[in-house]
Design a protein around this motif. Structure first.
Motif, PDB file in Angstrom:
ATOM      1  N   ASP A   1      -6.274   2.804 -13.180  1.00 21.91           N
ATOM      2  CA  ASP A   1      -5.723   3.611 -12.081  1.00 21.91           C
ATOM      3  C   ASP A   1      -6.673   3.686 -10.894  1.00 21.91           C
ATOM      4  OD1 ASP A   1      -7.333   6.399 -12.700  1.00 21.91           O
ATOM      5  OD2 ASP A   1      -6.674   5.422 -14.537  1.00 21.91           O
ATOM      6  N   LEU A   2      -7.955   3.348 -11.104  1.00 19.84           N
ATOM      7  CA  LEU A   2      -8.900   3.363  -9.989  1.00 19.84           C
ATOM      8  C   LEU A   2      -8.526   2.336  -8.921  1.00 19.84           C
ATOM      9  CD1 LEU A   2     -12.304   3.680 -11.899  1.00 19.84           C
ATOM     10  CD2 LEU A   2     -11.080   5.471 -10.667  1.00 19.84           C
ATOM     11  N   VAL A   3      -7.837   1.267  -9.334  1.00 18.39           N
ATOM     12  CA  VAL A   3      -7.448   0.234  -8.370  1.00 18.39           C
ATOM     13  C   VAL A   3      -5.946   0.019  -8.330  1.00 18.39           C
ATOM     14  CG1 VAL A   3      -9.646  -0.991  -8.529  1.00 18.39           C
ATOM     15  CG2 VAL A   3      -7.775  -1.612 -10.086  1.00 18.39           C
ATOM     16  N   ALA A   4      -5.201   0.676  -9.204  1.00 13.90           N
ATOM     17  CA  ALA A   4      -3.762   0.455  -9.273  1.00 13.90           C
ATOM     18  C   ALA A   4      -2.987   1.747  -9.099  1.00 13.90           C
ATOM     19  CB  ALA A   4      -3.400  -0.207 -10.600  1.00 13.90           C
ATOM     20  N   GLU A   5      -3.468   2.609  -8.217  1.00  7.93           N
ATOM     21  CA  GLU A   5      -2.770   3.860  -7.955  1.00  7.93           C
ATOM     22  C   GLU A   5      -1.509   3.592  -7.141  1.00  7.93           C
ATOM     23  OE1 GLU A   5      -4.360   8.248  -6.992  1.00  7.93           O
ATOM     24  OE2 GLU A   5      -4.631   6.845  -5.352  1.00  7.93           O
ATOM     25  N   ASP A   6      -0.476   4.370  -7.417  1.00  9.53           N
ATOM     26  CA  ASP A   6       0.800   4.223  -6.727  1.00  9.53           C
ATOM     27  C   ASP A   6       0.603   4.308  -5.216  1.00  9.53           C
ATOM     28  OD1 ASP A   6       3.409   4.549  -5.679  1.00  9.53           O
ATOM     29  OD2 ASP A   6       4.098   5.394  -7.583  1.00  9.53           O
ATOM     30  N   ARG A   7       1.139   3.318  -4.492  1.00  5.31           N
ATOM     31  CA  ARG A   7       0.969   3.274  -3.039  1.00  5.31           C
ATOM     32  C   ARG A   7       1.663   4.434  -2.334  1.00  5.31           C
ATOM     33  NH1 ARG A   7       2.901  -2.881  -2.577  1.00  5.31           N
ATOM     34  NH2 ARG A   7       3.873  -2.234  -4.537  1.00  5.31           N
ATOM     35  N   SER A   8       2.635   5.051  -2.989  1.00  4.37           N
ATOM     36  CA  SER A   8       3.352   6.164  -2.364  1.00  4.37           C
ATOM     37  C   SER A   8       2.490   7.408  -2.242  1.00  4.37           C
ATOM     38  CB  SER A   8       4.615   6.497  -3.178  1.00  4.37           C
ATOM     39  OG  SER A   8       4.267   6.979  -4.471  1.00  4.37           O
ATOM     40  N   PHE A   9       1.312   7.414  -2.876  1.00  5.57           N
ATOM     41  CA  PHE A   9       0.423   8.567  -2.782  1.00  5.57           C
ATOM     42  C   PHE A   9      -0.232   8.664  -1.407  1.00  5.57           C
ATOM     43  CE2 PHE A   9      -0.586   9.332  -7.567  1.00  5.57           C
ATOM     44  CZ  PHE A   9       0.763   9.548  -7.780  1.00  5.57           C
ATOM     45  N   GLY A  10      -0.060   7.638  -0.593  1.00  5.34           N
ATOM     46  CA  GLY A  10      -0.531   7.710   0.783  1.00  5.34           C
ATOM     47  C   GLY A  10      -1.931   7.245   1.025  1.00  5.34           C
ATOM     48  N   HIS A  11      -2.546   6.542   0.040  1.00  3.92           N
ATOM     49  CA  HIS A  11      -3.909   6.055   0.230  1.00  3.92           C
ATOM     50  C   HIS A  11      -3.947   4.657   0.843  1.00  3.92           C
ATOM     51  CE1 HIS A  11      -5.369   9.527  -1.856  1.00  3.92           C
ATOM     52  NE2 HIS A  11      -4.726   9.217  -2.962  1.00  3.92           N
ATOM     53  N   GLY A  12      -2.780   4.136   1.173  1.00  2.00           N
ATOM     54  CA  GLY A  12      -2.738   2.801   1.762  1.00  2.00           C
ATOM     55  C   GLY A  12      -2.753   1.716   0.702  1.00  2.00           C
ATOM     56  N   MET A  13      -2.660   0.482   1.162  1.00  2.00           N
ATOM     57  CA  MET A  13      -2.603  -0.642   0.239  1.00  2.00           C
ATOM     58  C   MET A  13      -4.014  -1.016  -0.231  1.00  2.00           C
ATOM     59  SD  MET A  13       0.339  -3.092   1.887  1.00  2.00           S
ATOM     60  CE  MET A  13      -0.554  -3.301   3.417  1.00  2.00           C
ATOM     61  N   ASN A  14      -4.138  -1.201  -1.516  1.00  2.00           N
ATOM     62  CA  ASN A  14      -5.410  -1.608  -2.102  1.00  2.00           C
ATOM     63  C   ASN A  14      -5.342  -3.108  -2.392  1.00  2.00           C
ATOM     64  OD1 ASN A  14      -7.697  -2.067  -3.638  1.00  2.00           O
ATOM     65  ND2 ASN A  14      -7.494  -0.180  -4.830  1.00  2.00           N
ATOM     66  N   PRO A  15      -6.150  -3.919  -1.721  1.00  2.00           N
ATOM     67  CA  PRO A  15      -6.078  -5.367  -1.954  1.00  2.00           C
ATOM     68  C   PRO A  15      -6.345  -5.759  -3.399  1.00  2.00           C
ATOM     69  CG  PRO A  15      -8.054  -4.786  -0.707  1.00  2.00           C
ATOM     70  CD  PRO A  15      -7.186  -3.572  -0.739  1.00  2.00           C
ATOM     71  N   VAL A  16      -7.136  -4.948  -4.123  1.00  2.00           N
ATOM     72  CA  VAL A  16      -7.423  -5.252  -5.525  1.00  2.00           C
ATOM     73  C   VAL A  16      -6.155  -5.133  -6.361  1.00  2.00           C
ATOM     74  CG1 VAL A  16      -8.841  -4.668  -7.524  1.00  2.00           C
ATOM     75  CG2 VAL A  16      -9.780  -4.434  -5.228  1.00  2.00           C
ATOM     76  N   LEU A  17      -5.265  -4.207  -5.979  1.00  2.00           N
ATOM     77  CA  LEU A  17      -4.000  -4.057  -6.697  1.00  2.00           C
ATOM     78  C   LEU A  17      -3.203  -5.348  -6.644  1.00  2.00           C
ATOM     79  CD1 LEU A  17      -1.651  -2.562  -8.048  1.00  2.00           C
ATOM     80  CD2 LEU A  17      -1.030  -1.669  -5.789  1.00  2.00           C
ATOM     81  N   PHE A  18      -3.140  -5.969  -5.469  1.00  2.00           N
ATOM     82  CA  PHE A  18      -2.381  -7.208  -5.345  1.00  2.00           C
ATOM     83  C   PHE A  18      -3.044  -8.342  -6.114  1.00  2.00           C
ATOM     84  CE2 PHE A  18      -1.150  -4.754  -1.579  1.00  2.00           C
ATOM     85  CZ  PHE A  18       0.218  -4.708  -1.799  1.00  2.00           C
ATOM     86  N   GLU A  19      -4.374  -8.340  -6.169  1.00  2.00           N
ATOM     87  CA  GLU A  19      -5.071  -9.338  -6.986  1.00  2.00           C
ATOM     88  C   GLU A  19      -4.719  -9.155  -8.451  1.00  2.00           C
ATOM     89  OE1 GLU A  19      -9.101 -10.700  -6.461  1.00  2.00           O
ATOM     90  OE2 GLU A  19      -9.299  -9.415  -4.697  1.00  2.00           O
ATOM     91  N   LEU A  20      -4.637  -7.898  -8.889  1.00  2.00           N
ATOM     92  CA  LEU A  20      -4.285  -7.613 -10.275  1.00  2.00           C
ATOM     93  C   LEU A  20      -2.870  -8.082 -10.582  1.00  2.00           C
ATOM     94  CD1 LEU A  20      -4.656  -6.272 -13.040  1.00  2.00           C
ATOM     95  CD2 LEU A  20      -4.020  -4.084 -11.979  1.00  2.00           C
ATOM     96  N   LEU A  21      -1.924  -7.766  -9.702  1.00  2.00           N
ATOM     97  CA  LEU A  21      -0.539  -8.180  -9.918  1.00  2.00           C
ATOM     98  C   LEU A  21      -0.425  -9.698  -9.928  1.00  2.00           C
ATOM     99  CD1 LEU A  21       1.324  -5.586  -7.652  1.00  2.00           C
ATOM    100  CD2 LEU A  21       0.945  -5.496 -10.125  1.00  2.00           C
ATOM    101  N   ASP A  22      -1.128 -10.362  -9.016  1.00  2.00           N
ATOM    102  CA  ASP A  22      -1.104 -11.828  -8.977  1.00  2.00           C
ATOM    103  C   ASP A  22      -1.693 -12.425 -10.252  1.00  2.00           C
ATOM    104  OD1 ASP A  22       0.064 -11.823  -6.504  1.00  2.00           O
ATOM    105  OD2 ASP A  22      -1.810 -12.149  -5.394  1.00  2.00           O
ATOM    106  N   ALA A  23      -2.778 -11.804 -10.751  1.00  2.00           N
ATOM    107  CA  ALA A  23      -3.415 -12.313 -11.963  1.00  2.00           C
ATOM    108  C   ALA A  23      -2.490 -12.191 -13.165  1.00  2.00           C
ATOM    109  CB  ALA A  23      -4.714 -11.549 -12.225  1.00  2.00           C
ATOM    110  N   MET A  24      -1.768 -11.063 -13.249  1.00  2.00           N
ATOM    111  CA  MET A  24      -0.863 -10.857 -14.374  1.00  2.00           C
ATOM    112  C   MET A  24       0.374 -11.744 -14.266  1.00  2.00           C
ATOM    113  SD  MET A  24      -1.233  -6.706 -14.794  1.00  2.00           S
ATOM    114  CE  MET A  24      -0.470  -6.604 -16.410  1.00  2.00           C
ATOM    115  N   ASP A  25       0.790 -12.035 -13.051  1.00  2.00           N
ATOM    116  CA  ASP A  25       1.947 -12.905 -12.849  1.00  2.00           C
ATOM    117  C   ASP A  25       1.581 -14.374 -12.958  1.00  2.00           C
ATOM    118  OD1 ASP A  25       3.553 -10.722 -12.437  1.00  2.00           O
ATOM    119  OD2 ASP A  25       3.419 -10.812 -10.246  1.00  2.00           O
ATOM    120  N   GLY A  26       0.294 -14.677 -12.711  1.00  2.00           N
ATOM    121  CA  GLY A  26      -0.116 -16.076 -12.615  1.00  2.00           C
ATOM    122  C   GLY A  26      -0.290 -16.769 -13.945  1.00  2.00           C
ATOM    123  N   ALA A  27      -0.294 -16.024 -15.032  1.00  2.00           N
ATOM    124  CA  ALA A  27      -0.463 -16.638 -16.350  1.00  2.00           C
ATOM    125  C   ALA A  27       0.808 -17.369 -16.750  1.00  2.00           C
ATOM    126  CB  ALA A  27      -0.806 -15.576 -17.394  1.00  2.00           C
TER     127      ALA A  27
END
Length: 262
Positions: free
Chosen positions: A58-84
């Motif tokens: 959750d330190l890098v994958a917090e819901d974007r609706s909480f208003g903290h803006g987009m976390n680039p690490v979150l997208f790296e995580l999603l890409d890594a999980m999708d890329g397998a």
């Protein structure tokens, strides 16, 4: 994904799982090292079969609706999980104290998070077994009656709390030993039921509310209520890290790598 309050054993569970995966590359990321997810995922694909453990995701994958803006690490995580690839022998094992705060996209697509297991607070039987586990190397002579009393009074606490309870009981016994034995560095000879009771009284005292929070005990649990006011701490223990409401244990970095040759 393993989720639940801090101190309930999520990290121990991940280590148990990893050690029972023979001939498998194991990579663990926590704290600041979570930002390396892209490079580590690529390494895991090269060294598969592999498991990638992401602690406190959750330190890098917090819901974007909480208003903290987009976390680039979150997208790296999603890409890594999708890329397998579908036939890749690659497992992502995530842990979090705040499942409700996670980005919904983590579970929105099949294949990202297939199983979510709650590691909850220990019940009476689990607390009894934890007390037995953590006191294996301790000369504990508490009667069954005292043990049952401690188990009953500790409802709502975590495994970390039980471990700290045993540690404090040993300290109580050490302080109660005669000065000659203490000055000679003699080991604690006996930890009695009274030592255990005094340690529990101390941990459940209203002045120990912050200690209980850091051990993962919810703010409304684990305290002797009676007529005394239960102290609730507000605010943060470290800058940007909320401690009281979630008792989140923040790890400031590091990680480990283990590779078993094929």
């Amino acid at each position: 994904m393993l989720y639940g309050p801090p101190g309930t054993g999520k990290t121990h569970t991940t280590r148990y799982v990893v050690t029972h995966l023979p001939q498998t590359t194991a990579l663990l990321l926590s704290g600041r090292s979570l930002h390396l997810i892209g490079a580590v995922a690529a390494m895991a694909r090269e060294l598969q079969p592999a498991v990638v453990v992401l602690e406190d995701v959750d330190l890098v994958a917090e819901d974007r609706s909480f208003g903290h803006g987009m976390n680039p690490v979150l997208f790296e995580l999603l890409d890594a999980m999708d890329g397998a690839a579908a036939d890749a022998d690659l497992l992502f094992l995530l842990t979090t104290n705040r499942a409700e705060a996670l980005e919904r996209a983590l579970a929105a697509r099949p294949g990202r998070v297939d199983v979510a297991l709650e590691i909850g607070l220990p019940d009476a039987d689990a607390r009894r077994r934890l007390l037995r586990l953590y006191s294996r190397a301790v000369p504990l002579t508490a009667s069954d009656e005292v043990v049952e009393e401690v188990v009953a009074r500790s409802e709502g606490v975590t495994a970390s709390f039980v471990k700290e309870l045993v540690r404090r009981a040993v300290l109580e016994a050490a302080m109660a030993q005669d000065d000659g034995a203490s000055s000679a560095g003699e080991a604690v000879r006996e930890v009695t039921g009274e030592h255990l009771r005094h340690a529990l009284d101390d941990l459940l005292d209203s002045t120990q509310a912050l200690t209980r929070a850091l051990l993962g005990v919810p703010a409304d649990q684990g305290a002797d209520r009676g007529d005394d006011e239960v102290v609730s701490y507000e605010g943060s223990y470290e800058p940007g890290v909320q401690v009281v409401q979630t008792a989140e244990q923040y790890r400031s970095g590091g990680g480990w790598f283990r590779h078993s040759p094929r």
